[in-house]
Structures are given as structure tokens and as C-alpha cells.
Design an enzyme around this catalytic site. Structure first.
Site, PDB file in Angstrom:
ATOM      1  CE  LYS A 147      -2.917  -1.919  -6.160  1.00  0.00           C
ATOM      2  NZ  LYS A 147      -3.670  -0.475  -6.277  1.00  0.00           N
ATOM      3  NE  ARG A 188      -3.529   3.099  -0.367  1.00  0.00           N
ATOM      4  CZ  ARG A 188      -3.935   3.152  -1.697  1.00  0.00           C
ATOM      5  NH1 ARG A 188      -4.428   3.618  -2.606  1.00  0.00           N
ATOM      6  NH2 ARG A 188      -2.467   3.723  -2.364  1.00  0.00           N
ATOM      7  NE  ARG A 239       5.072   3.899  -9.753  1.00  0.00           N
ATOM      8  CZ  ARG A 239       4.328   3.329  -9.055  1.00  0.00           C
ATOM      9  NH1 ARG A 239       3.192   2.551  -9.081  1.00  0.00           N
ATOM     10  NH2 ARG A 239       4.321   4.676  -8.175  1.00  0.00           N
ATOM     11  NE  ARG A 278       1.623   8.010  -9.016  1.00  0.00           N
ATOM     12  CZ  ARG A 278       0.996   7.283  -8.048  1.00  0.00           C
ATOM     13  NH1 ARG A 278       1.060   5.360  -9.168  1.00  0.00           N
ATOM     14  NH2 ARG A 278       1.387   6.518  -7.295  1.00  0.00           N
ATOM     15  NE  ARG A 291       2.403   6.200  -2.749  1.00  0.00           N
ATOM     16  CZ  ARG A 291       2.668   5.428  -4.404  1.00  0.00           C
ATOM     17  NH1 ARG A 291       4.409   5.440  -4.131  1.00  0.00           N
ATOM     18  NH2 ARG A 291       2.057   4.555  -4.107  1.00  0.00           N
TER      19      ARG A 291
END
Ligand code: AMP
Length: 187
Positions: free
Chosen positions: A13, A88, A127, A129, A140
């Protein structure tokens, strides 16, 4: 153009949002980026938010709604914006609707980027992070499924939802998004 961009963590996104705001010359409002900046600057809101972010949980609605309320008043939002990572929850979506109804500036479209869950986990694991540890990733994804997915029906019922497949190359996915957005701009 005022748009909301919804998709699970790891759907790509952020990458697509950057390309969209560049093409349509609208402001990019990423609540994740805002919260990370506040956390790094060690502001009271940032430190509070970090307790939730580091667990993969959502920050309380009232915190994030106030951040967005202020941000939407900036002059750079006058020509339109892309909301990336907000709303959200249903509570956030209703608060946003109330704000936009009060200013007579409703949303034009809600874009959903769809990616199968097995693929998300693999992408997020690569990724690196701080909130990409396996148990945080899992949390998440759970938060997305339980709290954010109900928004899809909410916006579908308002006839605002357009879904795009988020699988393929960055350019292929961007082309699909542009096709939808161009049709919204013209209508
Ligand atoms: P993101 O970069 O959009 O994935 O956001 C990273 C983290 O920031 C999320 O896992 C949440 O903890 C928090 N966050 C971002 N946007 C919101 C929001 N609209 N509501 C609640 N928490 C949020």
C-alpha cells in the site's frame, strides 16, 4: 480527489500510495508514518502510540482521530488527499464521515488492495521493520482481519468501494489502480 486506501499490512500500500499521490498531485496522509515520526520525536502522543505499535495493536481511536482532524485542516489537503492507513476501525470511519459531512467534502472513492494472507506473511517477514517480528506480524494481520475488514462492507454499502488485486509487479498493480481512479475522476 479525496480517497481512502485500504489494504492489509504487507500489501504494498505504501509503495502504491506514493505513486498515486505523485500522479494525481494530492497530499499523502499516512497515519503509520505520522505515528512513527511522533514516536521518534518522543512526543507524549508518540510514546503512548508506541506501546500499541510495538505489539502490533491499533492505537486507540480517539488518539488517531484527533491527529487526522488536525491534519485535514492543513492547506495542502484542499486539493485532495489519499488517506493511507486510516480509517482502520468502524469508529474511525464514522468519525471521518462526520468530519467530512461537516465540511461538505465527502470521499470520492475507497480503494481496497487485495493480497492473499499467505503471501502477506512472507512479504512482511522479508521487510525487516521493527514491528515486523513474527508474533507482531501475526497480531497486525489479526487486527486487520478483525477491526479493519468490516470497513469494506461499510464502504461497499455506501457504494464507494473499488477493489484491486495487489499481486503482480509494482507497475502492473499501479496500472490497475490508475484505471479505477481515472474512471472515478471522470464520473
Ligand atoms: P502502518 O504503517 O499503517 O502499518 O501502521 C503501523 C502501526 O501504527 C499500526 O500497526 C498501528 O499500531 C498504528 N496505526 C497506524 N494507523 C492507525 C490507525 N488508523 N488506527 C490505529 N492505529 C494505527
Amino acid at each position: 480527489m479525496r480517497l481512502v486506501f485500504i489494504g492489509p499490512p504487507g500489501a504494498g500500500k505504501g509503495t502504491q500510495a506514493a505513486k498515486i499521490v505523485d500522479r494525481y498531485r494530492i497530499a499523502h496522509l499516512s497515519t503509520g508514518d505520522m505515528l512513527r515520526a511522533a514516536r521518534d520525536a518522543k512526543t507524549p502522543v508518540g510514546l503512548k502510540a508506541d506501546e500499541f505499535m510495538s505489539r502490533g495493536e491499533l492505537v486507540p481511536d480517539e488518539v488517531i482521530i484527533e491527529i487526522i482532524r488536525e491534519r485535514l485542516q492543513s492547506p495542502d489537503c484542499g486539493d485532495g488527499y489519499l488517506l493511507d492507513g486510516f480509517p482502520r476501525t468502524l469508529g474511525q470511519a464514522e468519525a471521518l464521515d462526520a468530519m467530512l459531512a461537516a465540511s461538505g467534502t465527502p470521499l470520492d472513492v475507497v480503494l481496497e488492495l487485495r493480497v492473499p494472507e499467505e503471501e502477506l506473511f512472507q512479504r512482511l517477514s522479508r521487510r525487516g521493520r521493527a514491528d515486523d517480528k513474527p508474533e507482531v506480524i501475526r497480531q497486525r494481520l489479526v487486527a486487520y482481519r478483525n477491526q479493519t475488514e468490516p470497513l469494506l462492507n461499510y464502504y461497499r454499502n455506501k457504494d464507494l468501494l473499488r477493489s484491486v488485486e495487489g499481486v503482480g509487479t509494482v507497475e502492473e498493480i499501479f496500472e490497475r489502480l490508475v484505471k479505477v481512479l481515472d474512471s472515478v475522476c471522470k464520473s
